[in-house]
Design a protein around this motif. Structure first.
Motif, PDB file in Angstrom:
ATOM      1  N   LEU A 150     -46.141 -31.882 -25.642  1.00 24.58           N
ATOM      2  CA  LEU A 150     -44.826 -31.466 -25.590  1.00 24.58           C
ATOM      3  C   LEU A 150     -45.594 -29.797 -25.435  1.00 24.58           C
ATOM      4  O   LEU A 150     -44.971 -28.536 -25.043  1.00 24.58           O
ATOM      5  CB  LEU A 150     -44.098 -31.828 -26.270  1.00 24.58           C
ATOM      6  CG  LEU A 150     -42.647 -30.696 -26.133  1.00 24.58           C
ATOM      7  CD1 LEU A 150     -42.114 -30.947 -25.068  1.00 24.58           C
ATOM      8  CD2 LEU A 150     -41.968 -31.648 -27.540  1.00 24.58           C
ATOM      9  N   PHE A 151     -46.096 -29.568 -27.272  1.00 20.73           N
ATOM     10  CA  PHE A 151     -46.438 -28.315 -27.359  1.00 20.73           C
ATOM     11  C   PHE A 151     -47.102 -27.255 -26.516  1.00 20.73           C
ATOM     12  O   PHE A 151     -46.807 -26.461 -26.068  1.00 20.73           O
ATOM     13  CB  PHE A 151     -47.683 -28.459 -28.531  1.00 20.73           C
ATOM     14  CG  PHE A 151     -46.524 -28.089 -29.831  1.00 20.73           C
ATOM     15  CD1 PHE A 151     -45.270 -28.337 -30.593  1.00 20.73           C
ATOM     16  CD2 PHE A 151     -46.787 -30.270 -30.548  1.00 20.73           C
ATOM     17  CE1 PHE A 151     -44.562 -28.405 -31.360  1.00 20.73           C
ATOM     18  CE2 PHE A 151     -45.821 -30.503 -31.763  1.00 20.73           C
ATOM     19  CZ  PHE A 151     -45.280 -29.573 -32.629  1.00 20.73           C
ATOM     20  N   PHE A 174     -38.180 -29.897 -21.172  1.00 19.61           N
ATOM     21  CA  PHE A 174     -39.326 -30.202 -21.147  1.00 19.61           C
ATOM     22  C   PHE A 174     -39.516 -31.308 -22.233  1.00 19.61           C
ATOM     23  O   PHE A 174     -41.230 -31.792 -22.078  1.00 19.61           O
ATOM     24  CB  PHE A 174     -40.687 -28.811 -21.818  1.00 19.61           C
ATOM     25  CG  PHE A 174     -41.205 -28.026 -20.334  1.00 19.61           C
ATOM     26  CD1 PHE A 174     -41.520 -28.424 -19.787  1.00 19.61           C
ATOM     27  CD2 PHE A 174     -40.817 -26.707 -20.130  1.00 19.61           C
ATOM     28  CE1 PHE A 174     -42.586 -27.830 -18.816  1.00 19.61           C
ATOM     29  CE2 PHE A 174     -40.848 -25.863 -19.109  1.00 19.61           C
ATOM     30  CZ  PHE A 174     -41.218 -26.250 -18.163  1.00 19.61           C
ATOM     31  N   ALA A 175     -38.802 -31.103 -23.487  1.00 20.46           N
ATOM     32  CA  ALA A 175     -38.908 -32.270 -24.072  1.00 20.46           C
ATOM     33  C   ALA A 175     -39.353 -33.508 -23.311  1.00 20.46           C
ATOM     34  O   ALA A 175     -39.991 -34.294 -23.900  1.00 20.46           O
ATOM     35  CB  ALA A 175     -37.747 -31.831 -25.642  1.00 20.46           C
ATOM     36  N   VAL A 176     -37.223 -33.829 -22.427  1.00 17.48           N
ATOM     37  CA  VAL A 176     -37.793 -34.367 -21.187  1.00 17.48           C
ATOM     38  C   VAL A 176     -38.534 -35.311 -21.104  1.00 17.48           C
ATOM     39  O   VAL A 176     -39.053 -36.625 -21.077  1.00 17.48           O
ATOM     40  CB  VAL A 176     -36.224 -34.746 -21.271  1.00 17.48           C
ATOM     41  CG1 VAL A 176     -35.932 -36.224 -20.632  1.00 17.48           C
ATOM     42  CG2 VAL A 176     -34.822 -34.430 -22.242  1.00 17.48           C
ATOM     43  N   GLY A 177     -39.272 -34.146 -19.777  1.00 17.87           N
ATOM     44  CA  GLY A 177     -40.492 -34.733 -19.317  1.00 17.87           C
ATOM     45  C   GLY A 177     -41.554 -35.427 -20.147  1.00 17.87           C
ATOM     46  O   GLY A 177     -42.271 -36.084 -19.403  1.00 17.87           O
ATOM     47  N   ALA A 178     -41.475 -34.283 -21.195  1.00 21.16           N
ATOM     48  CA  ALA A 178     -42.750 -35.317 -22.007  1.00 21.16           C
ATOM     49  C   ALA A 178     -42.807 -35.917 -22.451  1.00 21.16           C
ATOM     50  O   ALA A 178     -43.319 -37.378 -21.752  1.00 21.16           O
ATOM     51  CB  ALA A 178     -42.943 -33.818 -22.596  1.00 21.16           C
ATOM     52  N   LEU A 199     -37.833 -32.434 -13.460  1.00 22.48           N
ATOM     53  CA  LEU A 199     -38.689 -31.128 -12.959  1.00 22.48           C
ATOM     54  C   LEU A 199     -37.772 -30.447 -11.473  1.00 22.48           C
ATOM     55  O   LEU A 199     -38.051 -29.789 -11.731  1.00 22.48           O
ATOM     56  CB  LEU A 199     -39.929 -32.282 -12.084  1.00 22.48           C
ATOM     57  CG  LEU A 199     -40.734 -31.309 -11.273  1.00 22.48           C
ATOM     58  CD1 LEU A 199     -41.738 -30.506 -11.922  1.00 22.48           C
ATOM     59  CD2 LEU A 199     -41.701 -31.901 -10.525  1.00 22.48           C
ATOM     60  N   ILE A 200     -36.855 -31.449 -11.428  1.00 21.73           N
ATOM     61  CA  ILE A 200     -36.043 -30.367 -10.216  1.00 21.73           C
ATOM     62  C   ILE A 200     -34.764 -29.787 -10.746  1.00 21.73           C
ATOM     63  O   ILE A 200     -34.689 -29.006  -9.819  1.00 21.73           O
ATOM     64  CB  ILE A 200     -35.463 -31.955  -8.932  1.00 21.73           C
ATOM     65  CG1 ILE A 200     -34.097 -32.673  -9.454  1.00 21.73           C
ATOM     66  CG2 ILE A 200     -36.119 -32.450  -8.068  1.00 21.73           C
ATOM     67  CD1 ILE A 200     -33.581 -33.657  -9.151  1.00 21.73           C
ATOM     68  N   PRO A 255     -32.916 -22.795 -24.979  1.00 17.32           N
ATOM     69  CA  PRO A 255     -32.809 -24.156 -25.589  1.00 17.32           C
ATOM     70  C   PRO A 255     -33.066 -25.210 -24.531  1.00 17.32           C
ATOM     71  O   PRO A 255     -33.486 -26.060 -24.374  1.00 17.32           O
ATOM     72  CB  PRO A 255     -31.836 -24.220 -26.364  1.00 17.32           C
ATOM     73  CG  PRO A 255     -31.724 -22.453 -26.864  1.00 17.32           C
ATOM     74  CD  PRO A 255     -32.214 -22.155 -25.433  1.00 17.32           C
ATOM     75  N   TRP A 256     -32.280 -24.659 -23.544  1.00 17.45           N
ATOM     76  CA  TRP A 256     -32.122 -25.718 -21.920  1.00 17.45           C
ATOM     77  C   TRP A 256     -33.561 -26.034 -21.931  1.00 17.45           C
ATOM     78  O   TRP A 256     -34.049 -27.432 -21.293  1.00 17.45           O
ATOM     79  CB  TRP A 256     -30.699 -25.419 -21.128  1.00 17.45           C
ATOM     80  CG  TRP A 256     -30.980 -25.957 -19.695  1.00 17.45           C
ATOM     81  CD1 TRP A 256     -31.474 -25.945 -18.389  1.00 17.45           C
ATOM     82  CD2 TRP A 256     -30.412 -27.363 -19.697  1.00 17.45           C
ATOM     83  NE1 TRP A 256     -31.076 -26.625 -17.447  1.00 17.45           N
ATOM     84  CE2 TRP A 256     -30.881 -27.854 -18.709  1.00 17.45           C
ATOM     85  CE3 TRP A 256     -29.978 -28.546 -20.537  1.00 17.45           C
ATOM     86  CZ2 TRP A 256     -30.880 -29.420 -18.008  1.00 17.45           C
ATOM     87  CZ3 TRP A 256     -30.331 -29.689 -20.347  1.00 17.45           C
ATOM     88  CH2 TRP A 256     -29.087 -30.030 -18.756  1.00 17.45           C
TER      89      TRP A 256
END
Length: 326
Positions: A55-56, A82-86, A141-142, A76-77
């Motif tokens: 994530l970082f 990216f947090a969910v994706g990671a 991603l979309i 923030p969104w």
């Protein structure tokens, strides 16, 4: 060889011991429904360090892009996406890796209690789990622009080949670094809709960082890798590992500094990088490659590297915004 989890007597009600390098009393073992535990372990939810390390670079890249255009803070969104994706893609990658390595894992003490070799999850169920997590990742991603979507899809080739690399090359950590730090490109692309030299240098530095910390991690398995005929940079470097890891870390620091310079960062970012350099120096100077616990602690300490760089960049966005108002 018996896995450490069994030796420590840490078993859930199904008689399945936790994997060796999971923290004692982690949330999966304590709170997760018993039927979920094998899948959560398969996705490494009991060991979040990999998610943080994935994530970082994403968060760094998003924030670096915001610095470059003078915004006061990262969106923030976008950080949330990216947090969910990671989280889900790290889980998918680990499950896929365990599927490919299931025969090897069954013969290694540190990995014998993983869900597939221990029989908690069938190989077919593991593949279905990979597909499910990947679909969630695609739904995340979309939300990004088309360029970022295409960029994200291109990373799948690296993810697919990585588990096979230790069979053919002593440098599988290079492929891991290339795959694991793709977010250093995607974060910038998500903000700016294109790429530039700053994210490319950030990515290159992050690749070197990963080669360094994963070499430290790989020293836990050198005896087993030799027995199984597997390869790693840990075996290549041997007793020279501190020199090589230190060199990769120095390269990472220099490339991160160059990325910050091109993006227009301020003194606070460079100060943060300097603090990270001290932490990396501690890792290298106190590393004992013959002590698995020593290696694991220094590997885990790289979360602090991620936190420090991110906070330095966030502080820099505020300074960039303030300077723009002056």
């Amino acid at each position: 060889m018996r896995a450490r989890g069994a030796e420590n007597g840490l078993e859930d009600v199904r008689g399945a011991p936790p994997v060796a390098d999971a923290a004692r009393g982690n949330w999966v073992d304590r709170y997760a429904p018993v039927s979920w535990r094998p899948y959560l372990r398969l996705a490494r939810m009991d060991r979040p360090i990999g998610t943080w390390l994935l994530l970082f670079p994403c968060w760094w890249s998003v924030t670096l892009a915001e610095v470059s255009i003078g915004n006061p803070y990262p969106d923030p969104w976008m950080l949330f996406l990216f947090a969910v994706g990671a989280l889900v893609m790290r889980g998918a990658g680990c499950a896929y890796n365990d599927y490919i390595d299931r025969d090897y894992d069954a013969r290694v003490a540190r990995t014998a209690n993983r869900p597939i070799p221990s029989g908690q999850v069938t190989p077919e169920a593991a593949l279905a789990f990979v597909v499910a997590l990947s679909l969630i990742g695609f739904l995340v991603l979309i939300w990004f622009n088309l360029f970022t979507i295409l960029l994200g899809i291109t990373s799948l080739a690296l993810v697919a080949i990585y588990p096979f690399m230790k069979r053919f090359t002593y440098w599988p950590q290079v492929v891991l670094g290339l795959a694991f730090n793709w977010g250093a490109l995607m974060g910038w692309a998500a903000v700016r809709g294109s790429l530039d030299w700053a994210p490319v240098l950030l990515y290159a530095g992050s690749v070197l960082w990963t080669i360094g910390y994963d070499t430290i991690y790989a020293h836990q398995d050198t005896e087993d890798d030799l027995m199984l005929g597997l390869k790693s940079t840990a075996l290549t470097f041997g007793s020279d590992t501190p020199f090589w890891v230190g060199s990769f870390y120095v390269g990472a620091l220099l490339l991160w500094i160059a990325a910050g310079f091109l993006a227009g960062t301020h003194l606070v970012f460079f100060f943060g990088v300097a603090l990270v350099g001290l932490q990396m120096a501690w890792q290298v100077s106190t590393l004992d490659i013959k002590d698995g616990n020593n290696c694991l602690r220094r590997f885990l300490a790289n979360r602090d590297v991620g936190v420090a760089i991110f906070l330095a960049l966030v502080a820099d966005t505020l300074i960039s915004w303030w300077a723009g108002l002056s």
